[in-house]
Structures are given as C-alpha cells and as structure tokens.
Design a protein around this motif. Structure first.
Motif, PDB file in Angstrom:
ATOM      1  N   ILE A  87       1.137   0.350   7.305  1.00 44.76           N
ATOM      2  CA  ILE A  87       2.310   0.463   6.432  1.00 44.76           C
ATOM      3  C   ILE A  87       2.216   1.721   5.571  1.00 44.76           C
ATOM      4  CG2 ILE A  87       1.450  -0.877   4.462  1.00 44.76           C
ATOM      5  CD1 ILE A  87       4.972  -1.187   5.989  1.00 44.76           C
ATOM      6  N   LEU A  88       0.993   2.135   5.210  1.00 39.18           N
ATOM      7  CA  LEU A  88       0.862   3.359   4.420  1.00 39.18           C
ATOM      8  C   LEU A  88       1.189   4.596   5.254  1.00 39.18           C
ATOM      9  CD1 LEU A  88      -2.078   3.290   1.871  1.00 39.18           C
ATOM     10  CD2 LEU A  88       0.368   3.104   1.512  1.00 39.18           C
ATOM     11  N   ALA A  89       0.880   4.554   6.536  1.00 36.20           N
ATOM     12  CA  ALA A  89       1.267   5.669   7.400  1.00 36.20           C
ATOM     13  C   ALA A  89       2.786   5.801   7.433  1.00 36.20           C
ATOM     14  CB  ALA A  89       0.723   5.444   8.811  1.00 36.20           C
ATOM     15  N   ARG A  90       3.466   4.660   7.451  1.00 32.38           N
ATOM     16  CA  ARG A  90       4.927   4.673   7.412  1.00 32.38           C
ATOM     17  C   ARG A  90       5.421   5.196   6.064  1.00 32.38           C
ATOM     18  NH1 ARG A  90       9.342   6.026   9.578  1.00 32.38           N
ATOM     19  NH2 ARG A  90      11.115   4.595   9.355  1.00 32.38           N
ATOM     20  N   ALA A  91       4.738   4.826   4.981  1.00 32.93           N
ATOM     21  CA  ALA A  91       5.123   5.302   3.649  1.00 32.93           C
ATOM     22  C   ALA A  91       5.049   6.817   3.578  1.00 32.93           C
ATOM     23  CB  ALA A  91       4.216   4.674   2.590  1.00 32.93           C
ATOM     24  N   ARG A  92       4.007   7.382   4.145  1.00 38.28           N
ATOM     25  CA  ARG A  92       3.860   8.840   4.126  1.00 38.28           C
ATOM     26  C   ARG A  92       4.980   9.507   4.931  1.00 38.28           C
ATOM     27  NH1 ARG A  92      -1.914   7.409   4.798  1.00 38.28           N
ATOM     28  NH2 ARG A  92      -2.941   7.780   2.773  1.00 38.28           N
TER      29      ARG A  92
ATOM     30  N   LEU B 116       7.998   8.413   5.274  1.00 35.58           N
ATOM     31  CA  LEU B 116       9.261   8.252   4.567  1.00 35.58           C
ATOM     32  C   LEU B 116       9.330   9.044   3.261  1.00 35.58           C
ATOM     33  CD1 LEU B 116       9.699   4.383   5.028  1.00 35.58           C
ATOM     34  CD2 LEU B 116      11.050   6.186   6.143  1.00 35.58           C
ATOM     35  N   THR B 117       8.214   9.610   2.833  1.00 35.48           N
ATOM     36  CA  THR B 117       8.147  10.288   1.539  1.00 35.48           C
ATOM     37  C   THR B 117       8.237  11.799   1.730  1.00 35.48           C
ATOM     38  OG1 THR B 117       6.763   8.491   0.671  1.00 35.48           O
ATOM     39  CG2 THR B 117       6.790  10.556  -0.570  1.00 35.48           C
ATOM     40  N   ALA B 118       9.153  12.417   1.015  1.00 33.86           N
ATOM     41  CA  ALA B 118       9.325  13.872   1.112  1.00 33.86           C
ATOM     42  C   ALA B 118       8.048  14.584   0.668  1.00 33.86           C
ATOM     43  CB  ALA B 118      10.491  14.322   0.244  1.00 33.86           C
ATOM     44  N   PRO B 119       7.659  15.648   1.365  1.00 29.09           N
ATOM     45  CA  PRO B 119       6.431  16.371   0.995  1.00 29.09           C
ATOM     46  C   PRO B 119       6.450  16.902  -0.427  1.00 29.09           C
ATOM     47  CG  PRO B 119       7.243  17.075   3.153  1.00 29.09           C
ATOM     48  CD  PRO B 119       8.310  16.208   2.558  1.00 29.09           C
ATOM     49  N   THR B 120       7.643  17.160  -0.960  1.00 28.09           N
ATOM     50  CA  THR B 120       7.741  17.708  -2.313  1.00 28.09           C
ATOM     51  C   THR B 120       7.714  16.635  -3.403  1.00 28.09           C
ATOM     52  OG1 THR B 120      10.156  17.659  -2.103  1.00 28.09           O
ATOM     53  CG2 THR B 120       9.033  19.724  -1.530  1.00 28.09           C
ATOM     54  N   ALA B 121       7.794  15.362  -3.014  1.00 29.25           N
ATOM     55  CA  ALA B 121       7.798  14.285  -4.011  1.00 29.25           C
ATOM     56  C   ALA B 121       6.422  14.176  -4.660  1.00 29.25           C
ATOM     57  CB  ALA B 121       8.177  12.968  -3.351  1.00 29.25           C
ATOM     58  N   PRO B 122       6.350  13.881  -5.956  1.00 27.51           N
ATOM     59  CA  PRO B 122       5.057  13.760  -6.646  1.00 27.51           C
ATOM     60  C   PRO B 122       4.410  12.408  -6.392  1.00 27.51           C
ATOM     61  CG  PRO B 122       6.824  13.359  -8.200  1.00 27.51           C
ATOM     62  CD  PRO B 122       7.492  13.708  -6.898  1.00 27.51           C
ATOM     63  N   VAL B 123       4.256  12.072  -5.110  1.00 32.72           N
ATOM     64  CA  VAL B 123       3.746  10.752  -4.714  1.00 32.72           C
ATOM     65  C   VAL B 123       2.594  10.934  -3.731  1.00 32.72           C
ATOM     66  CG1 VAL B 123       4.310   8.521  -3.688  1.00 32.72           C
ATOM     67  CG2 VAL B 123       6.066   9.775  -4.948  1.00 32.72           C
ATOM     68  N   THR B 124       1.509  10.220  -3.972  1.00 33.13           N
ATOM     69  CA  THR B 124       0.384  10.188  -3.034  1.00 33.13           C
ATOM     70  C   THR B 124       0.069   8.735  -2.713  1.00 33.13           C
ATOM     71  OG1 THR B 124      -1.186  10.228  -4.883  1.00 33.13           O
ATOM     72  CG2 THR B 124      -0.627  12.346  -3.843  1.00 33.13           C
ATOM     73  N   PHE B 125      -0.604   8.543  -1.582  1.00 34.60           N
ATOM     74  CA  PHE B 125      -0.959   7.193  -1.144  1.00 34.60           C
ATOM     75  C   PHE B 125      -2.420   7.165  -0.700  1.00 34.60           C
ATOM     76  CE2 PHE B 125       3.606   7.585  -0.209  1.00 34.60           C
ATOM     77  CZ  PHE B 125       4.100   6.459  -0.855  1.00 34.60           C
ATOM     78  N   SER B 126      -3.050   6.021  -0.867  1.00 39.21           N
ATOM     79  CA  SER B 126      -4.401   5.838  -0.337  1.00 39.21           C
ATOM     80  C   SER B 126      -4.576   4.406   0.143  1.00 39.21           C
ATOM     81  CB  SER B 126      -5.465   6.170  -1.391  1.00 39.21           C
ATOM     82  OG  SER B 126      -5.413   5.263  -2.484  1.00 39.21           O
ATOM     83  N   VAL B 127      -5.406   4.252   1.165  1.00 40.94           N
ATOM     84  CA  VAL B 127      -5.749   2.937   1.693  1.00 40.94           C
ATOM     85  C   VAL B 127      -6.970   2.428   0.939  1.00 40.94           C
ATOM     86  CG1 VAL B 127      -6.467   1.642   3.728  1.00 40.94           C
ATOM     87  CG2 VAL B 127      -4.864   3.546   3.966  1.00 40.94           C
ATOM     88  N   GLY B 128      -6.882   1.215   0.411  1.00 43.92           N
ATOM     89  CA  GLY B 128      -8.036   0.688  -0.295  1.00 43.92           C
ATOM     90  C   GLY B 128      -7.744  -0.598  -1.043  1.00 43.92           C
ATOM     91  N   ASP B 129      -8.804  -1.208  -1.533  1.00 44.91           N
ATOM     92  CA  ASP B 129      -8.749  -2.403  -2.368  1.00 44.91           C
ATOM     93  C   ASP B 129      -8.705  -1.948  -3.817  1.00 44.91           C
ATOM     94  OD1 ASP B 129      -9.247  -4.655  -3.897  1.00 44.91           O
ATOM     95  OD2 ASP B 129     -10.931  -5.351  -2.695  1.00 44.91           O
ATOM     96  N   VAL B 130      -7.603  -2.234  -4.500  1.00 45.05           N
ATOM     97  CA  VAL B 130      -7.427  -1.711  -5.855  1.00 45.05           C
ATOM     98  C   VAL B 130      -8.492  -2.229  -6.815  1.00 45.05           C
ATOM     99  CG1 VAL B 130      -5.888  -3.531  -6.696  1.00 45.05           C
ATOM    100  CG2 VAL B 130      -5.673  -1.186  -7.596  1.00 45.05           C
ATOM    101  N   LEU B 131      -9.100  -3.380  -6.531  1.00 48.72           N
ATOM    102  CA  LEU B 131     -10.132  -3.908  -7.412  1.00 48.72           C
ATOM    103  C   LEU B 131     -11.458  -3.161  -7.256  1.00 48.72           C
ATOM    104  CD1 LEU B 131      -9.521  -7.770  -7.220  1.00 48.72           C
ATOM    105  CD2 LEU B 131      -8.528  -6.070  -8.761  1.00 48.72           C
ATOM    106  N   LYS B 132     -11.560  -2.350  -6.208  1.00 48.84           N
ATOM    107  CA  LYS B 132     -12.802  -1.609  -5.960  1.00 48.84           C
ATOM    108  C   LYS B 132     -12.589  -0.104  -5.883  1.00 48.84           C
ATOM    109  CE  LYS B 132     -14.616  -5.447  -3.163  1.00 48.84           C
ATOM    110  NZ  LYS B 132     -15.033  -5.860  -1.796  1.00 48.84           N
ATOM    111  N   GLU B 133     -11.385   0.319  -5.503  1.00 44.93           N
ATOM    112  CA  GLU B 133     -11.161   1.724  -5.187  1.00 44.93           C
ATOM    113  C   GLU B 133      -9.947   2.303  -5.899  1.00 44.93           C
ATOM    114  OE1 GLU B 133     -12.304   1.962  -0.594  1.00 44.93           O
ATOM    115  OE2 GLU B 133     -11.136   0.179  -1.062  1.00 44.93           O
TER     116      GLU B 133
END
Length: 218
Positions: free
Chosen positions: A72-77, A79-96
C-alpha cells in the motif's frame, strides 16, 4: 430457508461490494477542521495509500506517513506528486518512528492493530509542545447504545454509498485495499485507557462504526 435478517445482511454486503466508499476518508476533512491553518510537521500513522498525508501537506511544512504494509505504501508513493512535502516509510511506528517531535500526529483506523495504551503513550512522547493528536478508531460493539448507533448507521451508510458513487458500480479505491482486522476493545475500555494515558482527552462515538479521539499536548 434463509431468515429475513441474514438475507438483509447478505444484500447489504453485495451492495457495498459494488458500491464501496471509504469510511475513514469520510473523516479526513473533519480532521483538518481541528488543526491549525499552518503547522510545521505531521506524522500520519497507518498512512495507507496516503490520502490523509497529502491533505495534511496542504497545511504542513512536512508530512511523513508510516505503514507496515509495503504494497500500500508503494501505491501511496505512486499517487503522491514528487513536489509534495510528503515522505513515506515502511515500519512499525512503536519501534521505527521517524525523529520528531511532530506538531500533528494522526492515526486513522490503525490503533486497534497496536497495544492501545502503549500506542497513545508513544504518540504523546513524539508530540511537540502545543501539538495535536487525532485518532479515528474502531471499537467492538457491546452496549445497547452501540447497537442503536449501528441501527442509524446502516441506512445512512447505504445512502452515502449511493451518493458518493452516483449510483454506479465502482471498484474499491486504493485506500480500501490495505489489510484489516476487527477491533477487540469496547468503547468503554477505550475511554478508560485513553483518560489514563492522556489526561483531558476528548472522545466521541461517531457514525459509520468509528470513534474520534482528540488530545492537545501542553
């Protein structure tokens, strides 16, 4: 012979399979209305296809979305314009969780995948002074009031599905393709544990099988 109630449930399931709409996205604009017009940074936990992260970027200097599902994160990337101030990462938020602190932390339909109290404490630790935490969550139905809200939600849900899809049969949006699991905590349990972790927190049950939680860091 099938009794009337199972027939109704089956008919509803068939209707929503061909007229899907994202109950979580329904609350995205509600979330924006509870945030400042501009803020520095935001963390979207369980960001999925990135719909909320992209909305937050209209107010924020930088937004980071984190999710455990790489597909789903690959899909998010995508759908997100390269110029948007948005980054994504795969991980467990309680650890990473990426380094903060954050002015805004959002978590939509995700916290029931985690130890609830631990997650709230973790979010609190990564929220900047004056920052806002907003959770839209799911709870397990138990009380009479839960079932009364459900009774109202079912016809409203059908009407909303028809309106949003203009009566047409459509495929599921990308935001609805992420893995899901049922909630295990009742709303009463959620209220009790949330007040222990976040003094002054505000919670409210909502239509479409959701509740909201809003808390401001002092």
């Amino acid at each position: 012979m099938m009794t009337p109630l199972p027939r109704v449930v089956r008919a509803l399931e068939q209707f929503h399979a061909t007229h899907p709409w994202d109950h979580n996205a329904h609350y995205h604009r509600w979330i924006l209305r509870r945030l400042p017009r501009r803020f520095g940074s935001a963390l979207d936990v369980g960001s999925g296809s990135g719909d909320l992260a992209r909305l937050l970027a209209s107010r924020a200097g930088a937004v980071h979305g984190i999710d455990v599902d790489p597909t789903i994160l690959a899909r998010a990337r995508e759908l997100t314009a390269p110029t948007a101030p948005v980054t994504f990462s795969v991980g467990d938020v309680l650890k990473e969780v990426p380094p903060g602190p954050y002015d805004v932390i959002t978590c939509v339909a995700t916290i029931h995948h985690m130890p609830f109290s631990d997650a709230l404490t973790h979010f609190r630790q990564h929220l900047a002074p004056g920052g806002t935490l907003i959770v839209v969550g799911l709870s397990r139905r138990q009380s009479r009031s839960d079932h009364l809200i459900d009774a109202v939600a079912i016809p409203s849900n059908v009407a909303m599905a028809w309106i949003k899809n203009k009566g047409r049969k459509v495929p599921r949006p990308a935001s609805m393709t992420a893995p899901t699991r049922p909630a295990t905590m009742t709303f009463a349990d959620i209220v009790r544990d949330a007040h222990r972790a976040l003094p002054g927190v505000r919670l409210r049950r909502r239509l479409f099988w959701r509740y909201t939680l809003v808390w401001h860091q002092q």
